[in-house]
Design an enzyme around this catalytic site. Structure first.
Site: not given
Ligand SMILES: [Zn+2]
Length: 311
Positions: A78, A245, A249, A272
């Site tokens: 973030h 979001h 990310d 991720h």
């Protein structure tokens, strides 16, 4: 010339780590041209520096973790997203524990911190990684049938844009926007992306807590859902906050490359791990990218010179 950027002055924040629940102090400091972004663990007997890079990412199970030897910093995405959104090239991030504070669960607090320190233009050309050929990573569905369970791709694009699609099979998520496209040159990162919070499901949170994770998580730093609905009493910040979001990310994960991308990123159900795999795939094809600067702002992608002034 499109210039490199750092902070005008230092700025500090205190918070808790999402997973560790540990109290942590963060100090963001200006850095010289071509320093890049460097995390410094100042709580250790000898401070240890970890420079961001795609290859420094060593764990992507719940957040992006970077390491140097046995020293780690967890949940960098973030803060990295805020740096990407504001075009920060050079920065020292001093940290007193193993995990970046979660603050409000979005990048908004980091944007506020960076903006309140002020941004300094530096006398060195900003270096971009320009994608020349498409690269892609895929994971096939375990149910078979040929449909990809998830994928992510970088393609050539004169600028930087991201598009993301989610598919969660959860009533509260399904009732919101499932796909978002965001172009950095719109200048709307702070307004449209940075405020999107991380999210989780109570059933996963219980399991994570049992494993010593998500210890700092709660309704003040995440959207939390039971099997049917959002539990936060004030609801969502955007009607498509979940997919936004994921864009936030992805911007953070991709910024770990160490230089801003000139590319179009598109992804379906990436996370991720896959975002980092995509960077490693790009780096393994040396003919798929080149490093570029813009001595003449007029030759920069449309909107970038304006963006650089407005940032
Ligand atoms: Zn996140």
């Amino acid at each position: 010339m499109l210039q490199q950027r750092t902070l005008k002055s230092l700025t500090k924040a205190v918070g808790v780590g999402l997973h560790s629940g540990q109290r942590v102090e963060l100090t963001l400091r200006p850095a010289a041209p071509d320093t890049g972004i460097i995390f410094r663990r100042v709580d250790l007997p000898q401070p240890v520096d970890i420079a961001i890079s795609a290859l420094a990412v060593t764990d992507t199970r719940l957040a992006s973790t970077i390491s140097s030897g046995t020293v780690k910093v967890l949940t960098v995405e973030h803060l990295m997203s805020a740096c990407a959104g504001l075009g920060i090239d050079n920065l020292y991030i001093d940290i007193t524990a193993e995990e970046v504070p979660i603050l409000d669960g979005s990048a908004a607090s980091f944007v506020f911190l960076l903006q309140s320190a002020g941004i300094e233009l530096q006398n060195a050309p900003k270096r971009f990684i320009k994608v020349l050929k498409s690269v892609e990573v895929r994971e096939e569905s375990s149910e078979g049938g040929g449909a990809s369970a998830k994928w992510a791709r970088l393609s050539p694009y004169d600028g930087y844009k991201l598009s993301f699609e989610i598919d969660f099979d959860h009533p509260a998520v399904d009732s919101t926007g499932q796909r978002v496209e965001f172009d950095l040159s719109s200048g709307s990162y702070t307004r449209d992306i940075a405020r999107a919070r991380t999210f989780g499901f109570t059933k996963d949170v219980e399991m994570m807590r049992a494993n010593g994770l998500a210890l700092g998580g709660g309704l003040d730093n995440a959207i939390v859902m039971d099997d049917y609905k959002v539990l936060n009493s004030d609801g969502l910040r955007y009607n498509d906050e979940f997919v936004k979001h994921k864009i936030l990310d992805a911007m953070g994960d991709l910024y770990l490359l160490g230089k801003p991308l000139l590319a179009a990123y598109s992804a379906f159900r990436s996370g991720h791990a896959m975002n980092n795999k995509l960077l490693r795939e790009l780096l393994s094809h040396t003919d798929a990218y080149e490093i570029v600067t813009f001595e003449d702002e007029k030759k920069a992608p449309a909107g970038f010179a304006t963006l650089a002034r407005a940032w």
